[in-house]
Design a protein around this motif. Structure first.
Motif: not given
Length: 75
Positions: A15-19
């Motif tokens: 994902s582009k937005s990790y966590l």
């Protein structure tokens, strides 16, 4: 923010937005996350109560991003 689950969010490494939940709570708002809390006994004690005080004192570990804790609820 605390929960009785082993992790706060589903990890998608591609994902582009990790966590994103960690980033929003911790980095952007300074809200610590507590995982693996055992809340069943606490919910049974809170049946007739509206409030309680939660005391959480993490270990002061230099350079650490996590710490074991022993949360205490005052009823």
């Amino acid at each position: 923010m605390g929960s009785d689950s082993p992790r706060t969010e589903h990890v998608i490494k591609v994902s582009k937005s990790y966590l994103p939940v960690h980033r929003y709570l911790i980095a952007e708002n300074g809200i610590p996350i507590i995982d693996n809390m055992y809340l069943e006994a606490l919910t049974k004690l809170l049946v007739d109560k509206q409030e309680f005080v939660l005391i959480v004192l993490p270990l002061r570990l230099s350079g650490a991003t996590v710490s074991p804790l022993n949360p205490i609820a005052l009823l």
